[in-house]
Design an enzyme around this catalytic site. Structure first.
Site, short mmCIF file in Angstrom:
data_model
loop_
_atom_site.label_atom_id
_atom_site.label_comp_id
_atom_site.label_asym_id
_atom_site.label_seq_id
_atom_site.Cartn_x
_atom_site.Cartn_y
_atom_site.Cartn_z
CE1 TYR A 1 42.71 39.40 52.31
CE2 TYR A 1 41.07 41.09 51.87
CZ TYR A 1 42.21 40.66 52.52
OH TYR A 1 42.84 41.49 53.40
CE1 TYR B 1 40.38 41.90 47.79
CE2 TYR B 1 38.15 41.05 48.06
CZ TYR B 1 39.46 40.88 47.66
OH TYR B 1 39.85 39.67 47.12
P1 NAI Z 1 45.86 36.80 38.83
O1 NAI Z 1 45.49 38.12 38.23
O2 NAI Z 1 47.18 36.25 38.52
O3 NAI Z 1 44.73 35.71 38.52
C1 NAI Z 1 43.39 36.03 38.24
C2 NAI Z 1 43.00 35.16 37.04
O4 NAI Z 1 41.61 35.25 36.73
C3 NAI Z 1 43.76 35.57 35.78
O5 NAI Z 1 44.51 34.48 35.29
C4 NAI Z 1 42.65 35.95 34.82
O6 NAI Z 1 42.97 35.73 33.46
C5 NAI Z 1 41.54 35.03 35.32
N1 NAI Z 1 40.23 35.39 34.78
C6 NAI Z 1 39.64 36.61 34.79
N2 NAI Z 1 38.47 36.55 34.13
C7 NAI Z 1 38.31 35.26 33.70
C8 NAI Z 1 37.31 34.58 32.96
N3 NAI Z 1 36.21 35.20 32.53
N4 NAI Z 1 37.47 33.26 32.69
C9 NAI Z 1 38.59 32.60 33.11
N5 NAI Z 1 39.57 33.20 33.84
C10 NAI Z 1 39.43 34.52 34.11
O7 NAI Z 1 45.73 37.05 40.42
P2 NAI Z 1 45.73 36.06 41.68
O8 NAI Z 1 45.95 36.92 42.85
O9 NAI Z 1 46.60 34.90 41.45
O10 NAI Z 1 44.19 35.62 41.77
C11 NAI Z 1 43.77 34.29 41.89
C12 NAI Z 1 42.64 34.17 42.90
O11 NAI Z 1 43.14 34.43 44.21
C13 NAI Z 1 41.48 35.15 42.68
O12 NAI Z 1 40.26 34.50 43.00
C14 NAI Z 1 41.78 36.21 43.74
O13 NAI Z 1 40.64 36.96 44.09
C15 NAI Z 1 42.27 35.31 44.86
N6 NAI Z 1 42.95 36.00 45.95
C16 NAI Z 1 43.99 36.85 45.67
C17 NAI Z 1 44.61 37.53 46.68
C18 NAI Z 1 45.68 38.52 46.37
O14 NAI Z 1 45.97 39.38 47.22
N7 NAI Z 1 46.31 38.44 45.21
C19 NAI Z 1 44.21 37.36 48.11
C20 NAI Z 1 43.14 36.41 48.29
C21 NAI Z 1 42.54 35.77 47.24
#
Ligand code: NAI
Length: 271
Positions: A150, A160
């Site tokens: 991000y 953030y």
């Molecule tokens: P999400 O909450 O659906 O996905 C985050 C994932 O990280 C989850 O599936 C969680 O179980 C996993 N996770 C956490 N700790 C872990 C570990 N120790 N080992 C393996 N997996 C682990 O949310 P989202 O938004 O789909 O996030 C995916 C990526 O996108 C992240 O890197 C997030 O920072 C990034 N992102 C999200 C934005 C948003 O506004 N939602 C904007 C820009 C980037």
């Protein structure tokens, strides 16, 4: 509409938690484009059980792995190659978590154990994943690795919190490892800097509702959705982007290059 862009390609997808997850939408799109993959998530996230639906829908197997644990990662990479019958062409790292954010600690009042855990999960895990793949010779030539990030890595968004620093670290790892993966294995490594997206991780950010509408009003094309992000990732996993590497690619409807939009000016105008 499917174009068969990933026909015959195999990979690993980290981070599909529920149907809002960016990784979930990406898995669905990769499946539609003919790619095959293993799904993985932290063992604790598995307990929620939703990932089974995705596995069923996409004909995939699930291997639990904590992305901070090297043994888990070695097991994941080895088993994935067995299941998929060969080396890998793509890997998606879609993982982020800040304990300071979760526990409501301000940026100016961090608990450093939380800070350390957050950068391990959100940034160093990407190095661990790539080092495991690199040492196991697990990637095919012209493979592609993507992590999600991000824009708080470049500009300050106060709420953030320490995730901004974690994302800066993540993007740096993509560049540094991208050099070695490119030189030694012909594999590309990029980060996609995505618009705010309503997912579990996204909604953890304080004031997310205001934040997402502001970004939408500031972006000439509007915010990129999770599905848009999935489509962009498909293009980066395809053979059409072979020489794109070590980049932080903004996927945000133009937000990052917009100073101000008419909609935002109108909100602040007196008349
Ligand atoms: P999400 O909450 O659906 O996905 C985050 C994932 O990280 C989850 O599936 C969680 O179980 C996993 N996770 C956490 N700790 C872990 C570990 N120790 N080992 C393996 N997996 C682990 O949310 P989202 O938004 O789909 O996030 C995916 C990526 O996108 C992240 O890197 C997030 O920072 C990034 N992102 C999200 C934005 C948003 O506004 N939602 C904007 C820009 C980037």
């Amino acid at each position: 509409m499917p174009y068969n862009l990933l026909k015959g390609k195999k990979g690993i997808i980290f981070g599909a938690l529920d149907e809002n997850s960016i990784a979930w939408k990406t898995a669905e799109r990769i499946h539609e484009e003919g790619g095959e993959f293993v799904l993985t998530n932290a063992p604790i996230a598995m307990r929620m059980g939703q990932i089974n639906q995705l596995a069923e829908k996409t004909g995939s197997q699930i291997i639990p792995a904590d992305a901070t644990n090297l043994e888990d990662l070695q097991n994941l990479v080895e088993k994935s190659m067995e299941i998929l019958g060969g080396k890998l062409d793509f890997v998606l790292h879609s993982i982020g978590m800040s304990v300071n954010v979760r526990k409501g600690r301000a940026y100016t009042d961090q608990k450093y154990d939380f800070t350390t855990k957050g950068w391990d999960v959100s940034a160093v895990s990407f190095h661990k994943v790539m080092q495991t793949l690199y040492q196991a010779e697990a990637m095919n030539d012209w493979g592609s690795i993507v992590a999600l990030t991000y824009m708080a890595a470049q500009r300050t968004f106060p709420d953030y919190n320490d995730m901004a620093d974690n994302k800066a670290y993540l993007e740096s790892i993509a560049r540094s490892f991208g050099y070695f993966f490119g030189k030694d294995k012909k594999v590309r490594v990029n980060t996609i800097s995505q618009s705010p997206t309503p997912t579990t991780a996204g909604q953890g950010v304080k004031g997310f509702g205001g934040f997402i509408s502001y970004a939408d009003k500031m972006s000439p094309l509007g915010n990129a959705t999770a599905l848009d992000c999935a489509n962009y990732t498909v293009s980066l996993f395809s053979d059409l982007t072979r020489k794109v590497t070590m980049q932080n690619l903004f996927h945000d409807g133009g937000f990052s290059n917009t100073g101000v939009s008419n909609e935002v000016i109108e909100k602040f105008s007196e008349e």
